[in-house]
Design a protein around this motif. Structure first.
Motif, PDB file in Angstrom:
ATOM      1  N   GLU A  43      -6.810   2.631 -10.056  1.00  0.00           N
ATOM      2  CA  GLU A  43      -6.491   2.839  -8.653  1.00  0.00           C
ATOM      3  C   GLU A  43      -5.316   1.972  -8.212  1.00  0.00           C
ATOM      4  O   GLU A  43      -5.138   0.870  -8.721  1.00  0.00           O
ATOM      5  CB  GLU A  43      -7.704   2.512  -7.789  1.00  0.00           C
ATOM      6  N   CYS A  44      -4.561   2.483  -7.272  1.00  0.00           N
ATOM      7  CA  CYS A  44      -3.485   1.706  -6.673  1.00  0.00           C
ATOM      8  C   CYS A  44      -3.266   2.203  -5.254  1.00  0.00           C
ATOM      9  O   CYS A  44      -3.732   3.276  -4.882  1.00  0.00           O
ATOM     10  CB  CYS A  44      -2.200   1.801  -7.483  1.00  0.00           C
ATOM     11  N   SER A  45      -2.566   1.404  -4.478  1.00  0.00           N
ATOM     12  CA  SER A  45      -2.185   1.840  -3.134  1.00  0.00           C
ATOM     13  C   SER A  45      -0.730   1.461  -2.911  1.00  0.00           C
ATOM     14  O   SER A  45      -0.283   0.397  -3.339  1.00  0.00           O
ATOM     15  CB  SER A  45      -3.086   1.223  -2.073  1.00  0.00           C
ATOM     16  N   VAL A  46      -0.002   2.352  -2.267  1.00  0.00           N
ATOM     17  CA  VAL A  46       1.412   2.145  -1.991  1.00  0.00           C
ATOM     18  C   VAL A  46       1.590   2.172  -0.478  1.00  0.00           C
ATOM     19  O   VAL A  46       1.216   3.144   0.180  1.00  0.00           O
ATOM     20  CB  VAL A  46       2.284   3.248  -2.631  1.00  0.00           C
ATOM     21  N   ASP A  47       2.148   1.098   0.067  1.00  0.00           N
ATOM     22  CA  ASP A  47       2.453   1.030   1.490  1.00  0.00           C
ATOM     23  C   ASP A  47       3.966   1.064   1.632  1.00  0.00           C
ATOM     24  O   ASP A  47       4.650   0.086   1.343  1.00  0.00           O
ATOM     25  CB  ASP A  47       1.868  -0.247   2.095  1.00  0.00           C
ATOM     26  N   LYS A  48       4.491   2.227   2.063  1.00  0.00           N
ATOM     27  CA  LYS A  48       5.945   2.398   2.158  1.00  0.00           C
ATOM     28  C   LYS A  48       6.558   1.546   3.256  1.00  0.00           C
ATOM     29  O   LYS A  48       7.686   1.098   3.126  1.00  0.00           O
ATOM     30  CB  LYS A  48       6.273   3.862   2.416  1.00  0.00           C
ATOM     31  N   SER A  49       5.827   1.295   4.327  1.00  0.00           N
ATOM     32  CA  SER A  49       6.426   0.573   5.452  1.00  0.00           C
ATOM     33  C   SER A  49       6.686  -0.888   5.118  1.00  0.00           C
ATOM     34  O   SER A  49       7.688  -1.460   5.532  1.00  0.00           O
ATOM     35  CB  SER A  49       5.549   0.690   6.697  1.00  0.00           C
ATOM     36  N   THR A  50       5.785  -1.516   4.352  1.00  0.00           N
ATOM     37  CA  THR A  50       5.979  -2.923   3.968  1.00  0.00           C
ATOM     38  C   THR A  50       6.450  -3.062   2.526  1.00  0.00           C
ATOM     39  O   THR A  50       6.643  -4.183   2.058  1.00  0.00           O
ATOM     40  CB  THR A  50       4.681  -3.722   4.156  1.00  0.00           C
ATOM     41  N   LYS A  51       6.605  -1.923   1.817  1.00  0.00           N
ATOM     42  CA  LYS A  51       7.034  -1.893   0.413  1.00  0.00           C
ATOM     43  C   LYS A  51       6.133  -2.764  -0.459  1.00  0.00           C
ATOM     44  O   LYS A  51       6.584  -3.647  -1.165  1.00  0.00           O
ATOM     45  CB  LYS A  51       8.493  -2.305   0.285  1.00  0.00           C
TER      46      LYS A  51
END
Length: 147
Positions: A76-84
């Motif tokens: 599993e992973c999570s990507v937060d584009k706003s905070t990179k």
């Protein structure tokens, strides 16, 4: 010329052309806006500079395939584009499932060791075809090239 002397037919044809072109412009604009805000920037296959680790991100934002050349595992992973920010989690359920599906070729310990090498929270930076992961806690960096 089509519709030589009929002003009414020309107006009808012109309205049809304007309507079709307006609809096409709106569809293209919606496509690009959706692609811009929902696309996973890490999507693709990334190979580390040392060549010992490969990360494969699919269009799903919640998993990554990690491989070291001999074995590979999805976690599993999570990507937060706003905070990179990229966060990679060890998923015990996914590890157990993958170890069982390998029919004894790969153990859970091997999969855990592989995923432990990438587990953590990273700030990511993408320049051209280079992905740099900077560990948030210690500042260690891993550099990957897009394959």
């Amino acid at each position: 010329m089509l519709m030589k002397n009929s002003e009414e037919k020309r107006n009808t044809a012109w309205r049809a052309v304007l309507t079709v072109s307006s609809v096409l412009i709106i569809i293209v604009a919606v496509f690009f806006v959706v692609k811009l805000f929902t696309d996973n920037p890490l999507e693709g296959t990334w190979v580390s500079e040392e060549g010992d680790l490969t990360l494969t991100f699919t269009d799903e934002r919640d998993s990554v395939f990690v491989s070291d050349g001999s074995i590979g595992a999805r976690t599993e992973c999570s990507v937060d584009k706003s905070t990179k920010v990229l966060t990679v989690h060890v998923s015990e359920e996914m590890i157990e499932e993958q170890a069982k599906s390998s029919e004894g070729d790969i153990t859970e310990a091997q999969l855990e060791d592989l995923i432990d090498s990438i587990e953590g929270t990273y700030e990511y930076n993408i320049e051209n075809t280079t992905l740099t992961l900077t560990e948030r806690e210690y500042g260690n960096q891993m550099v990957f090239e897009k394959n």
